[in-house]
Design an enzyme around this catalytic site. Structure first.
Site, mmCIF file in Angstrom:
data_model
loop_
_atom_site.group_PDB
_atom_site.id
_atom_site.type_symbol
_atom_site.label_atom_id
_atom_site.label_comp_id
_atom_site.label_asym_id
_atom_site.label_seq_id
_atom_site.Cartn_x
_atom_site.Cartn_y
_atom_site.Cartn_z
ATOM 1 N N LYS A 274 110.327 44.211 -47.334
ATOM 2 C CA LYS A 274 110.513 45.068 -46.334
ATOM 3 C C LYS A 274 111.850 45.643 -46.837
ATOM 4 C CE LYS A 274 108.523 42.615 -42.308
ATOM 5 N NZ LYS A 274 107.469 43.584 -41.968
ATOM 6 N N ARG A 348 97.911 37.641 -40.587
ATOM 7 C CA ARG A 348 96.697 37.463 -40.767
ATOM 8 C C ARG A 348 96.030 36.355 -41.526
ATOM 9 N NH1 ARG A 348 95.839 43.792 -42.079
ATOM 10 N NH2 ARG A 348 97.785 43.484 -41.012
#
Ligand code: BES
Ligand code: MN
Ligand code: ZN
Length: 493
Positions: A274, A348
């Site tokens: 990120k 996920r």
């Protein structure tokens, strides 16, 4: 804060401050009586528009011996016809913020007298306790000057059922402890709240509340075949874990509600790293796990008549020579293979193994909570969590619970067509779509591939787990979202 419930006339009760609610379009008996005792001071304040009674307004005045309470705190309740429990929670939260500013540590409240007798004491207690929350454990300076609340006294009218109100206030205290636990876990930094810390917290809750607890360590996860969860944790020094808590409030046989919470203790993005700006907020990427642990504690404390299983897959997402990387293919617990196209779509992955694992409990319903996608923040901002699922009745029940408790949800669709974006050329699925379009939904669609026929709902709390601004009963920072919602839902079952 100590909380007492007593039968007393607010006009005769001595305290450092008395809190009363005021409507913007009506004057009730208590307001009129206080105004008379204060020689018309309140009438002057409203006539001079110094205090309007609008929602979220407050006004603190000194009574100069004209009332036994040293101070009177007026709290705006808005329009009389619009008053509900959420407005009362907000009013109670605004009240403690005003009292904190004036450093008044003990007070009596009559706020609940404006609301419904059955639910208002609980609403006022929740607003008060959550509004007075502060996380100051890492501040070492000026400790003796720090302010802390001491006591609140709820004043009931003569005929009021003190015992009943006491029970409801006690329930609110238990509930708020669960929310407080969730807020604390999210507030602590990632170097403290590691996967091991979450496991220790679960063990401690199990000891305190008599819950079943099992923590699966990395070698066991590998043996089980939870390669998606293990894959995400590969780059970190702290190993991934799977935490399971069991509460049996409805006998040995009843099928449980299973709660699954994303427990990424820090999300750097991994190899798909990120940007640096704002990365510190990714210590909150275990807010789903915090909500599950807080809910388990609250449900057990409230002795809810339900069976519950809380499952927390937890890992730290870091870049490293050993880290999983784009292009890797992982074989999930379900057997479905997943091509990694972005290591930052890690939530996920840990959830898909936990959701598949959860089915061995034959859930009556399964609900997962996760700070899953930035796209959810783009879609809904910070006022609602994203809601998806494969069972409309479950979705509707959760939505209703959210409206009831003030933790609002907004449903997004999970139509098959969204699955196109999750196809891989080399594996059964890819973990991240090629485009950002519908990012919350494609993530939800991915999870749906792992729940089988189980009734399931997914809550994306990326925008609601942390607040950059103070709210009436939530200071800036961790919100503890999910705990009150789930307890409200479970109470309604
Ligand atoms: N933990 C983040 C999502 C997030 C973003 C939570 C902002 C709270 C605030 C999640 O793991 C993530 O990085 N999601 C990616 C998915 C993408 C790579 C498909 C995202 O939202 O960008
Ligand atoms: Mn991520
Ligand atoms: Zn994440």
């Amino acid at each position: 804060m100590k909380i007492d419930v007593i039968s007393a006339n607010p006009l005769k009760h001595a305290s450092p401050a008395l809190v009363i609610g005021c409507f913007e379009d009506a004057k009730d008996d208590l307001f009129t009586a206080c105004d008379a005792a204060l020689d018309g001071c309140l009438g002057r304040l409203t006539a001079g528009r110094e205090f309007s009674g609008k929602a979220n307004s407050t006004r603190l005045i000194h009574t100069l011996g004209k009332l036994p309470a040293e101070r009177l705190l007026l709290v705006g309740l808005g329009k009389k016809a619009e008053l509900d429990d959420e407005r009362l929670r907000q009013a109670a939260g605004n009240a403690v913020q005003a009292l904190r500013a004036a450093r008044v540590a003990s007070f009596a409240t009559a706020l609940h007298l404006a609301g419904r007798l059955e639910t208002a004491p609980e609403a006022v207690t929740v607003g008060t306790l959550l509004g007075s929350y502060a996380f100051e454990q890492y501040k070492t300076k000026d400790k003796d000057e720090r302010f802390g609340f001491e006591a609140m006294t709820l004043l009931l009218p003569k005929g009021g059922n003190r015992k009943e109100a006491g029970v409801r206030v006690g329930a609110a205290v238990t509930l708020c402890r669960g929310v407080g636990l969730a807020r604390d876990l999210v507030s602590h930094p990632g170097n403290v709240v590691t996967t091991g810390y979450l496991a220790d917290t679960a063990r401690e809750l199990a000891g305190r509340h008599g819950l079943g607890c099992r923590v699966y360590e990395q070698d066991e996860l590998e043996e089980l075949g939870m390669n998606a969860l293990v894959g995400v944790g590969k780059g970190a020094a702290e190993p991934p874990r799977l935490i399971v808590l069991e509460y049996k409030g409805a006998g040995a046989k009843g099928r449980p509600v299973v709660l699954v919470g994303k427990g990424i203790t820090f999300d750097s993005g991994g190899i798909s790293i990120k940007p640096g700006a704002g990365m510190e907020e990714m210590k909150t990427d275990m807010a789903g796990a915090a909500a599950v642990l807080g809910t388990m504690a609250a449900a057990a404390g409230l002795k809810l008549a339900v069976n519950l299983v809380g499952i927390v897959p937890t890992a730290e997402n870091m870049p490293d020579g050993k880290a999983y990387k784009p292009g890797d293919v992982l074989t999930s617990l379900s057997g479905q293979t997943i091509e990694i196209t972005n290591t930052d779509a890690e939530g996920r992955l840990i959830l898909c193994d936990a959701l598949h694992f959860a089915q061995k409990y034959r859930p009556a319903a399964m609900i997962d909570l996760a700070t899953l996608t930035g796209a959810c923040v783009v879609a809904l901002g910070h006022e609602a969590s994203g809601l998806m699922g494969n069972d409309q009745r479950l979705v509707d029940a959760l939505k209703r619970a959210g409206e009831e408790c003030g933790e609002r949800l907004w449903q997004l669709p999970l139509w098959d067509e969204y699955g196109e974006a999750m196809k891989s050329d080399i594996a059964d699925l890819r973990n991240a779509a090629g485009s950002r379009d519908g990012g919350s939904i494609t993530a939800g669609w991915f999870l749906k591939q792992f729940v089988g026929k189980t009734r399931w709902a997914h809550l994306d709390i990326a925008g609601t787990a942390w607040s950059d601004k103070a709210r009436p009963y939530c200071p800036k920072g961790a919100t503890g979202v999910g705990v009150r919602l789930l307890i409200e839902y479970l109470r309604g079952r």
